[in-house]
Write an enzyme that holds these catalytic residues in place. Structure first.
Site, PDB file in Angstrom:
ATOM      1  CG  HIS A 103      -5.556  -6.493   3.719  1.00  0.00           C
ATOM      2  ND1 HIS A 103      -6.365  -7.334   4.459  1.00  0.00           N
ATOM      3  CD2 HIS A 103      -4.655  -5.977   4.581  1.00  0.00           C
ATOM      4  CE1 HIS A 103      -5.961  -7.318   5.718  1.00  0.00           C
ATOM      5  NE2 HIS A 103      -4.918  -6.520   5.825  1.00  0.00           N
ATOM      6  CG  HIS A 105      -0.115  -4.768   4.621  1.00  0.00           C
ATOM      7  ND1 HIS A 105      -0.639  -3.848   5.486  1.00  0.00           N
ATOM      8  CD2 HIS A 105      -0.667  -5.956   4.972  1.00  0.00           C
ATOM      9  CE1 HIS A 105      -1.453  -4.445   6.330  1.00  0.00           C
ATOM     10  NE2 HIS A 105      -1.502  -5.736   6.048  1.00  0.00           N
TER      11      HIS A 105
END
Ligand SMILES: [Zn+2]
Length: 146
Positions: A103, A105
Site C-alpha cells: 500500500h 501512504h
C-alpha cells in the site's frame, strides 16, 4: 482477481471490513488509514492481493502512484487545505510494512506541523473519518473541474 482470506485489505476490497472510501475503480481502492498520522492520511492499494513490490506488476504500481499523486493534489484543493504531502511505500517488514498487502501512504502535511506530525506518528489516532473522506472526495471532484 487474487484475494487472500485473512488479509484485512482484501476484506475491505470485498466489503467485509469497513473503511472510509475515498476513491474506487475496477483495479484500485483508496481509503482512510484507520490509524492516521495526520487528518486525511489515505492508503492506496491495488485490489488484487500483492504482498510486496516483488509481487506487484510494474504497470499496477504505476497506476497506484498515479492515484496517490491525484489524491495528494486533491488534499491540497480540498477544505483540508494541505500545504504538502508525504507519499510513502514501505516494502517489507524491514521497511516497517505492517499490513502484508502492499500500500501507498498519502499523508497530508501543513506548514509548521512538525510537532503535530511526530505526535500523530506516536498516537495514530483517528476520528471524523466520514467527514474527512467526504472532504477528500470533494477535492477530487474539484480537480475534475476546469
Ligand atoms: Zn490482500
Amino acid at each position: 482477481m487474487r484475494r487472500v482470506s485473512n488479509c484485512i485489505f482484501c476484506a475491505i476490497v470485498r466489503g467485509d471490513a469497513a473503511a472510509a472510501r475515498v476513491y474506487e475503480d475496477d483495479d484500485l481502492l483508496a481509503f482512510l488509514d484507520i490509524r492516521p498520522v495526520t487528518r486525511g492520511h489515505t492508503l492506496v492499494i491495488a485490489k488484487p492481493h500483492a504482498e510486496r513490490l516483488d509481487d506487484l506488476a510494474a504497470d499496477v504500481g504505476s497506476r497506484m502512484f498515479a492515484l496517490g499523486h491525484r489524491i495528494a493534489l486533491a488534499l491540497g484543493r480540498s477544505d483540508l487545505a494541505a500545504d504538502g504531502s508525504n507519499l510513502v511505500l514501505n516494502d517489507g517488514p524491514a521497511a516497517f510494512q505492517t499490513v502484508p498487502h502492499i500500500h501507498l501512504h498519502v499523508i497530508p502535511r501543513h506548514h509548521g506541523d512538525r510537532l503535530r506530525f511526530v505526535k500523530g506518528l506516536l498516537l495514530r489516532r483517528g476520528g471524523e473519518t466520514d467527514t474527512t473522506a467526504a472532504l477528500i472526495r470533494d477535492g477530487l471532484t474539484r480537480m475534475e473541474q476546469p
